[in-house]
Structure formats: C-alpha cells, structure tokens
Design a protein around this motif. Structure first.
Motif, PDB file in Angstrom:
ATOM      1  N   GLU A  47       0.777  -1.455   0.256  1.00 11.87           N
ATOM      2  CA  GLU A  47      -0.090  -0.177   0.058  1.00 11.87           C
ATOM      3  C   GLU A  47       0.752   0.931  -0.130  1.00 11.87           C
ATOM      4  O   GLU A  47       1.921   1.088   0.770  1.00 11.87           O
ATOM      5  N   ARG A  48       0.466   2.395  -0.747  1.00  9.34           N
ATOM      6  CA  ARG A  48       1.073   3.669  -1.190  1.00  9.34           C
ATOM      7  C   ARG A  48       0.036   4.733  -1.217  1.00  9.34           C
ATOM      8  O   ARG A  48      -0.634   4.431  -1.433  1.00  9.34           O
ATOM      9  N   ILE A  49       0.457   5.711  -0.164  1.00  2.00           N
ATOM     10  CA  ILE A  49      -0.080   6.903  -0.174  1.00  2.00           C
ATOM     11  C   ILE A  49       0.755   8.123  -0.901  1.00  2.00           C
ATOM     12  O   ILE A  49       2.431   8.171  -0.935  1.00  2.00           O
ATOM     13  N   TYR A  50      -0.068   8.527  -2.322  1.00  2.00           N
ATOM     14  CA  TYR A  50       1.005   9.337  -3.501  1.00  2.00           C
ATOM     15  C   TYR A  50       0.057  11.155  -2.312  1.00  2.00           C
ATOM     16  O   TYR A  50      -0.603  11.320  -3.173  1.00  2.00           O
ATOM     17  N   ALA A  71      -2.972  -5.858 -10.082  1.00  2.00           N
ATOM     18  CA  ALA A  71      -3.927  -5.065  -9.815  1.00  2.00           C
ATOM     19  C   ALA A  71      -4.239  -4.838  -8.445  1.00  2.00           C
ATOM     20  O   ALA A  71      -3.523  -4.116  -7.939  1.00  2.00           O
ATOM     21  N   LYS A  72      -5.336  -3.388  -9.022  1.00  2.00           N
ATOM     22  CA  LYS A  72      -5.242  -2.013  -8.152  1.00  2.00           C
ATOM     23  C   LYS A  72      -6.696  -2.042  -7.750  1.00  2.00           C
ATOM     24  O   LYS A  72      -7.451  -2.196  -8.308  1.00  2.00           O
ATOM     25  N   LEU A  73      -6.477  -1.525  -6.115  1.00  2.00           N
ATOM     26  CA  LEU A  73      -7.339  -0.976  -5.399  1.00  2.00           C
ATOM     27  C   LEU A  73      -7.526   0.979  -5.133  1.00  2.00           C
ATOM     28  O   LEU A  73      -6.052   0.350  -4.344  1.00  2.00           O
ATOM     29  N   LEU A  74      -7.779   1.841  -5.419  1.00  2.00           N
ATOM     30  CA  LEU A  74      -7.660   2.728  -5.424  1.00  2.00           C
ATOM     31  C   LEU A  74      -8.125   3.614  -4.609  1.00  2.00           C
ATOM     32  O   LEU A  74      -9.879   3.538  -4.902  1.00  2.00           O
ATOM     33  N   PHE A  75      -8.097   4.748  -3.850  1.00  2.00           N
ATOM     34  CA  PHE A  75      -9.101   5.877  -3.343  1.00  2.00           C
ATOM     35  C   PHE A  75      -8.236   6.796  -3.119  1.00  2.00           C
ATOM     36  O   PHE A  75      -7.533   7.710  -2.349  1.00  2.00           O
ATOM     37  N   CYS A  76      -9.291   8.101  -2.456  1.00  2.00           N
ATOM     38  CA  CYS A  76      -8.589   9.255  -1.763  1.00  2.00           C
ATOM     39  C   CYS A  76      -9.045   9.464  -0.684  1.00  2.00           C
ATOM     40  O   CYS A  76     -10.155   9.985  -0.392  1.00  2.00           O
ATOM     41  N   ILE A  77      -7.985  10.269  -0.274  1.00  2.00           N
ATOM     42  CA  ILE A  77      -8.654  10.595   1.916  1.00  2.00           C
ATOM     43  C   ILE A  77      -8.370  12.131   1.678  1.00  2.00           C
ATOM     44  O   ILE A  77      -8.722  12.725   2.923  1.00  2.00           O
ATOM     45  N   LYS A  78      -8.185  12.717   1.024  1.00  2.00           N
ATOM     46  CA  LYS A  78      -8.090  14.138   1.109  1.00  2.00           C
ATOM     47  C   LYS A  78      -7.663  14.736  -0.503  1.00  2.00           C
ATOM     48  O   LYS A  78      -7.215  14.114  -0.953  1.00  2.00           O
ATOM     49  N   GLY A  79      -9.015  15.721  -0.837  1.00  6.12           N
ATOM     50  CA  GLY A  79      -8.936  16.723  -2.152  1.00  6.12           C
ATOM     51  C   GLY A  79      -9.729  15.693  -2.571  1.00  6.12           C
ATOM     52  O   GLY A  79      -9.919  14.486  -2.885  1.00  6.12           O
ATOM     53  N   ARG A  80      -9.184  15.648  -4.364  1.00  6.23           N
ATOM     54  CA  ARG A  80     -10.151  14.614  -5.530  1.00  6.23           C
ATOM     55  C   ARG A  80      -8.988  15.059  -6.370  1.00  6.23           C
ATOM     56  O   ARG A  80      -8.316  15.537  -7.178  1.00  6.23           O
ATOM     57  N   GLY A  81      -9.592  13.642  -7.103  1.00  5.87           N
ATOM     58  CA  GLY A  81      -8.833  13.195  -8.503  1.00  5.87           C
ATOM     59  C   GLY A  81      -9.978  12.572 -10.002  1.00  5.87           C
ATOM     60  O   GLY A  81     -10.485  12.056  -9.047  1.00  5.87           O
ATOM     61  N   ILE A  82      -9.262  11.953 -10.731  1.00  5.04           N
ATOM     62  CA  ILE A  82      -9.856  11.504 -12.158  1.00  5.04           C
ATOM     63  C   ILE A  82      -8.508   9.813 -11.676  1.00  5.04           C
ATOM     64  O   ILE A  82      -7.506  10.342 -12.246  1.00  5.04           O
ATOM     65  N   ASP A  83      -9.187   8.902 -11.483  1.00  4.87           N
ATOM     66  CA  ASP A  83      -8.718   7.789 -12.117  1.00  4.87           C
ATOM     67  C   ASP A  83      -9.055   7.660 -13.152  1.00  4.87           C
ATOM     68  O   ASP A  83     -10.252   7.061 -13.674  1.00  4.87           O
ATOM     69  N   LEU A 124      -7.095  16.880  -8.531  1.00  2.39           N
ATOM     70  CA  LEU A 124      -7.947  18.006  -9.059  1.00  2.39           C
ATOM     71  C   LEU A 124      -7.730  19.610  -8.510  1.00  2.39           C
ATOM     72  O   LEU A 124      -8.745  20.288  -8.378  1.00  2.39           O
ATOM     73  N   GLU A 125      -7.968  19.099  -7.083  1.00  4.60           N
ATOM     74  CA  GLU A 125      -6.675  20.122  -6.218  1.00  4.60           C
ATOM     75  C   GLU A 125      -5.243  19.592  -5.487  1.00  4.60           C
ATOM     76  O   GLU A 125      -4.899  19.048  -6.021  1.00  4.60           O
ATOM     77  N   ASP A 126      -4.965  20.773  -4.741  1.00  2.00           N
ATOM     78  CA  ASP A 126      -3.968  20.729  -4.581  1.00  2.00           C
ATOM     79  C   ASP A 126      -4.180  20.069  -3.556  1.00  2.00           C
ATOM     80  O   ASP A 126      -5.401  19.757  -2.636  1.00  2.00           O
ATOM     81  N   ASP A 127      -2.815  19.456  -2.661  1.00  2.00           N
ATOM     82  CA  ASP A 127      -3.359  18.709  -1.860  1.00  2.00           C
ATOM     83  C   ASP A 127      -3.768  16.975  -1.547  1.00  2.00           C
ATOM     84  O   ASP A 127      -4.093  17.011  -0.348  1.00  2.00           O
ATOM     85  N   THR A 128      -3.406  17.037  -2.875  1.00  2.00           N
ATOM     86  CA  THR A 128      -4.407  15.682  -2.772  1.00  2.00           C
ATOM     87  C   THR A 128      -3.779  14.256  -2.253  1.00  2.00           C
ATOM     88  O   THR A 128      -2.839  14.668  -2.793  1.00  2.00           O
ATOM     89  N   LYS A 129      -4.625  13.632  -1.583  1.00  2.00           N
ATOM     90  CA  LYS A 129      -3.407  12.068  -0.599  1.00  2.00           C
ATOM     91  C   LYS A 129      -4.410  10.768  -1.405  1.00  2.00           C
ATOM     92  O   LYS A 129      -5.480  11.184  -1.744  1.00  2.00           O
ATOM     93  N   ASN A 130      -3.844  10.271  -2.057  1.00  2.00           N
ATOM     94  CA  ASN A 130      -4.675   9.369  -3.336  1.00  2.00           C
ATOM     95  C   ASN A 130      -3.703   7.967  -2.652  1.00  2.00           C
ATOM     96  O   ASN A 130      -2.267   7.675  -1.953  1.00  2.00           O
ATOM     97  N   VAL A 131      -4.937   7.126  -1.698  1.00  2.00           N
ATOM     98  CA  VAL A 131      -3.993   5.587  -1.702  1.00  2.00           C
ATOM     99  C   VAL A 131      -4.419   4.834  -2.948  1.00  2.00           C
ATOM    100  O   VAL A 131      -5.283   4.558  -3.458  1.00  2.00           O
ATOM    101  N   MET A 132      -3.402   3.499  -3.045  1.00  2.00           N
ATOM    102  CA  MET A 132      -3.212   2.804  -3.397  1.00  2.00           C
ATOM    103  C   MET A 132      -2.432   1.821  -3.125  1.00  2.00           C
ATOM    104  O   MET A 132      -1.826   1.304  -2.121  1.00  2.00           O
ATOM    105  N   ARG A 133      -3.547   0.915  -4.018  1.00  2.00           N
ATOM    106  CA  ARG A 133      -3.289  -0.882  -2.586  1.00  2.00           C
ATOM    107  C   ARG A 133      -2.429  -2.220  -3.687  1.00  2.00           C
ATOM    108  O   ARG A 133      -3.599  -2.040  -4.778  1.00  2.00           O
TER     109      ARG A 133
END
Length: 185
Positions: A47-50, A71-83, A124-133
């Motif tokens: 698991e990594r946080i970007y 295979a990956k499972l992804l979600f955003c814990i802060k901000g927003r983005g497009i996967d 899509l926003e400053d300070d976005t944090k995305n988690v990838m498993r």
C-alpha cells in the motif's frame, strides 16, 4: 458495499456504506468478504500514499508487464482527482478502451483495476492524497510507462498545465513500448 460496473467489465467502482453519529463519520476502506460478494478477488500486499502538492499532478500511464502484472484498488483520502483504467491486454475486445472516475474524500468511491490494465491519476485540487493498494509488489524489472498523451489511447485530462515526473515525460508511446499483457495471465 455497492459494486458499480463500468463498460470495461473487469473494472469496478466501489461505494461503501458509511455511518454517522455525534462522534463523526466512519466507513470501511477494505473488506475482503464484501469484495468477494461483488466477485472481486483481491488480496493486497503493498500500500502506498501519493501526495500531490498541486492540482494537475499526473501519475501515469503506469503498469507492470508479465510475469508480474498488478491489480490495484485506489481511493482518495484528501482532496479529489480522476483515476483512469486503460485496457492494455492486446488480445482483449476492449484493448485501449478506458474509463475514468472522480475519487474524492467526499464521495469515498474506490476503483478496482485488474491485472492487464494501465493506470493514471490526475489531482484536481492542491494537497490531494491518493491511496493505492497492490496485489503484487513494485518490481522495477517489469514496471513500465506509456506516454500520458499517447494518441492511440487518447486520455482526456481536465487540466492543461500538467505536472509530470521525468519518467512520465520520457515514457515511450504505445507503439514503442514493450507491452506484453494478455487476457489470460
């Protein structure tokens, strides 16, 4: 958990139910049995946080070649983005087709990207944090990139001035890549 199908049959959007009370909000991030009810068989081992400091930060298009596709499972814990999930399986009827979903701390959606698919993410926003498993560890021998602006794939980004890592700037086009992914892995 609600599993939402996309037109790329193997790529799924997940929405977990949440609870609120006077203490705040709680919701699950991962439940193997719920995933399996949705016919998603995924056991993550890494698991990594970007953390994207600026809007317009782009990761991708990334994948791992055989014999170590991920295979990956992804979600955003802060901000927003497009996967983005791109079918890179050369023998697939949906080869080079792609889907995208907005992930945010507010919508709490997740995307499941199976083996054989490329992946890209734009903040899509400053300070976005995305988690990838990942179900396979990162392996530099098989890690690959394809040019983020490859015309054969044709990803559409909502931001023009992208922030890219050197390896994404120098990534080969699809035509010049050594892509070796197939449906039967």
């Amino acid at each position: 958990m609600k599993v939402i199908s996309t037109f790329l049959e193997e790529v799924k959007i997940l929405e977990y139910e949440f609870n609120t009370d006077n203490r705040g909000l709680s919701y699950p991030l991962y439940c193997k049995s719920e995933l399996e009810k949705g016919e998603i068989y995924f056991n993550y081992i890494e698991e990594r946080i970007y953390c994207s400091a600026k809007a317009g930060t782009l990761y991708g298009i990334h994948f791992q070649n055989n014999p170590k596709p991920q295979a990956k499972l992804l979600f955003c814990i802060k901000g927003r983005g497009i996967d983005y999930a791109i079918d890179l399986r050369k023998d697939s009827s949906t080869y080079l087709k792609w889907v995208s979903v907005e992930l945010s701390e507010n919508n709490r959606k997740q995307i499941y990207i199976p083996k054989g698919f490329g992946h890209a993410f734009i903040s899509l926003e400053d300070d976005t944090k995305n988690v990838m498993r990942f179900d396979e560890p990162f392996d530099s021998r098989y890690s690959r990139q394809i040019a983020y602006n490859d015309s054969e794939i044709g990803l559409i980004y909502p931001i023009d001035n992208l922030i890219l890592a050197p390896h994404d700037i120098k990534a080969p086009t699809l035509e010049n890549s050594d892509l070796n992914l197939q449906i039967r892995l």
